[in-house]
Design a protein around this motif. Structure first.
Motif, mmCIF file in Angstrom:
data_model
loop_
_atom_site.group_PDB
_atom_site.id
_atom_site.type_symbol
_atom_site.label_atom_id
_atom_site.label_comp_id
_atom_site.label_asym_id
_atom_site.label_seq_id
_atom_site.Cartn_x
_atom_site.Cartn_y
_atom_site.Cartn_z
ATOM 1 N N ASP A 165 0.886 -1.301 -0.234
ATOM 2 C CA ASP A 165 -0.009 0.068 0.099
ATOM 3 C C ASP A 165 0.692 1.147 -0.016
ATOM 4 O O ASP A 165 0.621 2.111 -0.783
ATOM 5 C CB ASP A 165 -0.823 -0.005 1.137
ATOM 6 N N VAL A 166 1.839 1.157 0.898
ATOM 7 C CA VAL A 166 2.784 2.393 0.905
ATOM 8 C C VAL A 166 3.410 2.511 -0.308
ATOM 9 O O VAL A 166 3.691 3.804 -0.860
ATOM 10 C CB VAL A 166 3.874 2.069 2.284
ATOM 11 N N LEU A 167 3.961 1.634 -1.064
ATOM 12 C CA LEU A 167 4.859 1.399 -2.209
ATOM 13 C C LEU A 167 3.789 2.210 -3.244
ATOM 14 O O LEU A 167 4.436 3.180 -4.201
ATOM 15 C CB LEU A 167 5.257 0.358 -2.734
ATOM 16 N N ALA A 168 2.660 1.771 -3.345
ATOM 17 C CA ALA A 168 1.735 2.472 -4.400
ATOM 18 C C ALA A 168 1.611 3.824 -4.317
ATOM 19 O O ALA A 168 1.610 4.417 -5.279
ATOM 20 C CB ALA A 168 0.335 1.708 -4.324
ATOM 21 N N PHE A 169 1.530 4.317 -3.092
ATOM 22 C CA PHE A 169 1.477 5.839 -2.843
ATOM 23 C C PHE A 169 2.635 6.644 -3.179
ATOM 24 O O PHE A 169 2.670 7.694 -3.801
ATOM 25 C CB PHE A 169 0.705 6.102 -1.552
ATOM 26 N N LEU A 170 3.854 5.538 -2.600
ATOM 27 C CA LEU A 170 5.267 6.281 -2.990
ATOM 28 C C LEU A 170 5.482 6.452 -4.519
ATOM 29 O O LEU A 170 5.937 7.410 -4.911
ATOM 30 C CB LEU A 170 6.163 5.585 -2.419
ATOM 31 N N GLY A 171 4.899 5.664 -5.243
ATOM 32 C CA GLY A 171 5.118 5.411 -6.766
ATOM 33 C C GLY A 171 4.264 6.540 -7.146
ATOM 34 O O GLY A 171 4.474 7.077 -8.303
ATOM 35 N N GLY A 172 3.360 6.931 -6.520
ATOM 36 C CA GLY A 172 2.428 8.067 -6.955
ATOM 37 C C GLY A 172 2.996 9.451 -6.672
ATOM 38 O O GLY A 172 1.964 10.490 -6.972
ATOM 39 N N GLY A 173 3.897 9.482 -6.014
ATOM 40 C CA GLY A 173 4.578 10.978 -5.756
ATOM 41 C C GLY A 173 4.142 11.443 -4.581
ATOM 42 O O GLY A 173 4.416 12.639 -4.122
ATOM 43 N N LEU A 174 3.580 10.550 -3.568
ATOM 44 C CA LEU A 174 3.140 11.072 -2.007
ATOM 45 C C LEU A 174 4.319 11.197 -1.268
ATOM 46 O O LEU A 174 5.220 10.300 -1.201
ATOM 47 C CB LEU A 174 1.865 10.372 -1.807
ATOM 48 N N SER A 175 4.360 12.163 -0.251
ATOM 49 C CA SER A 175 5.318 12.368 0.793
ATOM 50 C C SER A 175 4.921 11.372 1.959
ATOM 51 O O SER A 175 3.775 11.045 2.024
ATOM 52 C CB SER A 175 5.519 13.641 1.430
ATOM 53 N N ASN A 176 5.671 11.242 2.844
ATOM 54 C CA ASN A 176 5.399 10.461 4.230
ATOM 55 C C ASN A 176 4.139 10.891 5.038
ATOM 56 O O ASN A 176 3.497 10.096 5.166
ATOM 57 C CB ASN A 176 6.660 10.343 5.105
ATOM 58 N N GLY A 177 4.085 12.063 4.791
ATOM 59 C CA GLY A 177 2.862 12.642 5.539
ATOM 60 C C GLY A 177 1.716 12.441 4.787
ATOM 61 O O GLY A 177 0.851 12.227 5.387
ATOM 62 N N GLN A 178 1.710 12.733 3.489
ATOM 63 C CA GLN A 178 0.309 12.447 2.783
ATOM 64 C C GLN A 178 -0.012 10.824 2.861
ATOM 65 O O GLN A 178 -1.012 10.646 2.833
ATOM 66 C CB GLN A 178 0.767 12.887 1.066
ATOM 67 N N ILE A 179 1.190 10.016 2.698
ATOM 68 C CA ILE A 179 0.814 8.680 2.921
ATOM 69 C C ILE A 179 0.114 8.267 3.992
ATOM 70 O O ILE A 179 -0.730 7.383 4.164
ATOM 71 C CB ILE A 179 1.990 7.752 2.555
ATOM 72 N N ALA A 180 0.740 8.870 5.280
ATOM 73 C CA ALA A 180 0.179 8.621 6.536
ATOM 74 C C ALA A 180 -1.208 9.111 6.646
ATOM 75 O O ALA A 180 -2.073 8.208 6.976
ATOM 76 C CB ALA A 180 1.002 9.442 7.718
ATOM 77 N N ARG A 181 -1.629 10.054 6.169
ATOM 78 C CA ARG A 181 -2.969 10.790 6.096
ATOM 79 C C ARG A 181 -3.960 9.712 5.284
ATOM 80 O O ARG A 181 -5.117 9.254 5.596
ATOM 81 C CB ARG A 181 -3.003 12.062 5.648
ATOM 82 N N ARG A 182 -3.398 9.173 3.936
ATOM 83 C CA ARG A 182 -4.359 8.320 3.378
ATOM 84 C C ARG A 182 -4.539 6.822 3.971
ATOM 85 O O ARG A 182 -5.513 6.456 3.874
ATOM 86 C CB ARG A 182 -3.540 8.227 1.911
ATOM 87 N N LEU A 183 -3.510 6.471 4.495
ATOM 88 C CA LEU A 183 -3.604 5.311 5.090
ATOM 89 C C LEU A 183 -3.838 5.268 6.789
ATOM 90 O O LEU A 183 -3.810 3.973 7.482
ATOM 91 C CB LEU A 183 -2.263 4.637 4.963
ATOM 92 N N HIS A 184 -4.150 6.424 7.308
ATOM 93 C CA HIS A 184 -4.440 6.497 8.517
ATOM 94 C C HIS A 184 -3.390 6.101 9.427
ATOM 95 O O HIS A 184 -3.870 5.352 10.455
ATOM 96 C CB HIS A 184 -6.056 6.091 8.956
ATOM 97 N N LEU A 185 -2.149 6.554 9.259
ATOM 98 C CA LEU A 185 -0.879 5.937 10.095
ATOM 99 C C LEU A 185 -0.293 7.153 10.724
ATOM 100 O O LEU A 185 -0.505 8.323 10.065
ATOM 101 C CB LEU A 185 -0.123 5.147 9.202
#
Length: 225
Positions: A165-185
């Motif tokens: 899940d994290v890799l998919a968002f990383l590949g989309g250009g999201l930062s750690n903070g943005q990924i955290a918000r998308r995945l509620h982490l």
């Protein structure tokens, strides 16, 4: 404010990049350079958050400058500007630690998005660059495109479900903070996942991991900012 350095041997390109970035009130151009050597010196002097480098410049080129910046001023992220036909240079820059890749003929919004993503600690591959990197890798003798995609999927399969899940968002250009918000982490958890992903995939940086994500086909519009 995001402090940015621009390096390109063509004054008109520098002016165009400056004009685009200046439309964002959150970005400040702190220095310009006409070659890679000067770019490194200016980065050491001004300590910008992001250095936007032309991939081919006289003397010290953008790839060499990116590697030196990563070695001496690691807090400065590097965005490479490239043109079609420079695929080998892009692959070298990936190995040198550049975090963002943009096509000069791309949309102005991509330039701003790339600078903001890299300043926020993310990797940014414009869709055109990602597509060309994947296509070029498939034609370098390393196997057909189908073979590369299969190999990438096998590498991704070694990840946990959450890491995928994290890799998919990383590949989309999201930062750690943005990924955290998308995945509620919490952001620290995402950072740990990214470190594990890099190790499991056997890559050195987020941009290289993003290439694997695109090869494996795990990135879709839902995973972009």
């Amino acid at each position: 404010m995001i402090r940015v350095l621009i390096a390109d041997d063509e004054p008109m390109i520098r002016a165009g990049v400056r004009a685009v970035l200046s439309t964002d009130p959150g970005i400040e151009i702190v220095a310009e350079a006409s070659d890679g050597h000067d770019a490194v010196e200016q980065v050491r002097r001004f300590r910008p958050h992001v250095a936007v480098l032309d991939i081919r410049m006289p003397g010290t080129n953008g790839i060499e400058a990116a590697a030196e910046i990563r070695r001496t001023v690691p807090a400065t992220g590097v965005v490479m500007l490239t043109t079609f036909g420079e695929d080998d240079y892009i692959l070298q820059a990936l190995g040198g630690g550049a975090a963002g890749f943009l096509i000069k003929s791309g949309e102005p919004e991509e330039l701003i998005a790339g600078v903001r993503a890299v300043a926020d600690g993310a990797a940014y591959l414009s869709p055109k660059v990602a597509a060309r990197v994947v296509a070029h890798l498939s034609a370098t003798g390393a196997g057909a495109l189908a073979g590369r995609r299969t190999a990438a999927r096998e590498r991704v399969h070694t990840l946990t479900a959450r890491e995928r899940d994290v890799l998919a968002f990383l590949g989309g250009g999201l930062s750690n903070g943005q990924i955290a918000r998308r995945l509620h982490l919490v952001e620290g958890t995402v950072k740990a996942h990214v470190s594990s992903i890099l190790a499991r995939l056997g890559v050195d940086n987020r941009a290289a991991a993003a290439v694997v994500a695109h090869e494996a086909g795990v990135v879709d519009p839902a995973h972009t900012p």
